[in-house]
Design a protein around this motif. Structure first.
Motif, PDB file in Angstrom:
ATOM      1  N   GLN A 144       6.506   8.596  -2.924  1.00 36.49           N
ATOM      2  CA  GLN A 144       5.427   7.802  -3.498  1.00 36.49           C
ATOM      3  C   GLN A 144       5.969   6.935  -4.621  1.00 36.49           C
ATOM      4  O   GLN A 144       6.818   7.356  -5.413  1.00 36.49           O
ATOM      5  N   SER A 145       5.444   5.712  -4.688  1.00 32.00           N
ATOM      6  CA  SER A 145       5.822   4.801  -5.769  1.00 32.00           C
ATOM      7  C   SER A 145       4.667   3.848  -6.065  1.00 32.00           C
ATOM      8  O   SER A 145       3.844   3.575  -5.176  1.00 32.00           O
ATOM      9  N   PRO A 146       4.572   3.323  -7.278  1.00 33.65           N
ATOM     10  CA  PRO A 146       5.424   3.633  -8.419  1.00 33.65           C
ATOM     11  C   PRO A 146       5.007   4.941  -9.087  1.00 33.65           C
ATOM     12  O   PRO A 146       3.981   5.511  -8.745  1.00 33.65           O
ATOM     13  N   GLN A 147       5.779   5.378 -10.026  1.00 35.38           N
ATOM     14  CA  GLN A 147       5.460   6.586 -10.779  1.00 35.38           C
ATOM     15  C   GLN A 147       4.290   6.331 -11.733  1.00 35.38           C
ATOM     16  O   GLN A 147       3.461   7.199 -11.974  1.00 35.38           O
ATOM     17  N   SER A 148       4.255   5.132 -12.287  1.00 39.82           N
ATOM     18  CA  SER A 148       3.153   4.759 -13.160  1.00 39.82           C
ATOM     19  C   SER A 148       2.821   3.292 -12.932  1.00 39.82           C
ATOM     20  O   SER A 148       3.667   2.509 -12.479  1.00 39.82           O
ATOM     21  N   LEU A 149       1.573   2.952 -13.250  1.00 45.99           N
ATOM     22  CA  LEU A 149       1.087   1.612 -12.963  1.00 45.99           C
ATOM     23  C   LEU A 149       0.042   1.238 -14.005  1.00 45.99           C
ATOM     24  O   LEU A 149      -0.861   2.031 -14.292  1.00 45.99           O
ATOM     25  N   ILE A 150       0.192   0.046 -14.559  1.00 40.41           N
ATOM     26  CA  ILE A 150      -0.785  -0.466 -15.516  1.00 40.41           C
ATOM     27  C   ILE A 150      -1.377  -1.742 -14.939  1.00 40.41           C
ATOM     28  O   ILE A 150      -0.632  -2.660 -14.573  1.00 40.41           O
TER      29      ILE A 150
END
Lengths: 112, 113
Positions: free
Chosen positions: A6-12
């Motif tokens: 899974q990606s991304p690990q974080s998202l803003i």
């Protein structure tokens, strides 16, 4: 061995924008692909799921796109809202089997 | 979908001790599942608990470390034995709903010091 990547690990994302989270799998026997949403202090909650006989499934602002040949699927959140800020997990499973294989999660932050 | 009550919601435990986590479902279910959610990692299935039989453990998990009870169709416990800091995780109880969908409890956040 990670069965689901899974990606991304974080998202803003800005409020009103589109959030896109991607997942890939290896096992062609998988035939069930759910997405879970988890808020802090809560267990994961089923958001939307798809089976490989369709390429897209939409429920409100949430859409799963599925590419069987590429063994990839993605979650699109349209018109993202601050209330969508949570951790999202993709998963994959096989009909008749008990185990779901989860991705590592994406922490989504929607800023006003 | 089923409603799952899990407790405790969190605990801080000394290494070498054991903690028993309880899971109560508001309807009868054949199978209950225990998952571990380590920080920054996937949810991983520990074992499947069937009423009236021994739990089935996934690779890497053993009964001596994670004994499970399933006394009836609405209740299960998971014990984390002889804890070490590496056992610090969120432990989740789950049941299967319609199709392959799973319902999860709120989890038990365990910290081992």
């Amino acid at each position: 061995q990670q069965q689901v990547k899974q990606s991304p690990q974080s998202l803003i994302v800005q409020k009103g924008g589109i959030s896109i989270i991607n997942c890939a799998y290896e096992n062609t026997a998988f035939d069930y692909f759910p997405w879970y949403q988890q808020f802090p202090g809560k267990g994961p909650a089923l958001l939307i799921a798809i089976r490989p006989d369709v390429s897209e499934k939409k429920e409100g602002r949430f859409t799963i796109s599925f590419n069987k040949s590429a063994k990839q699927f993605s979650l699109h959140i349209m018109d993202s809202q601050p209330g969508d800020s949570a951790t999202y997990f993709c998963a994959a499973g096989q009909t008749g089997a008990n185990n779901l294989f989860f991705g590592t999660g994406t922490r989504l932050t929607v800023i006003p | 979908s089923a409603v799952i009550s899990q407790k405790p919601s969190r605990d801080i435990c000394q290494r070498g001790t054991s903690l028993t986590i309880q899971c109560q479902v508001d309807s009868q279910v054949t199978m209950m599942f225990w998952y571990r959610q380590q920080p920054g990692q996937s949810l991983t299935l520990i074992a499947t608990a069937n009423q009236g039989s021994e739990a089935t453990y996934e690779s890497g998990f053993v009964i001596d470390k994670f004994p499970i009870s399933r006394p009836n169709l609405t209740f299960s416990t998971l014990t984390v034995s002889n804890m070490s800091p590496e056992d610090s995780s969120i432990y989740l109880c789950s049941v299967q709903g319609q199709g392959n969908g799973y319902t999860f409890g709120s989890g038990t956040r365990l910290t081992v010091v």
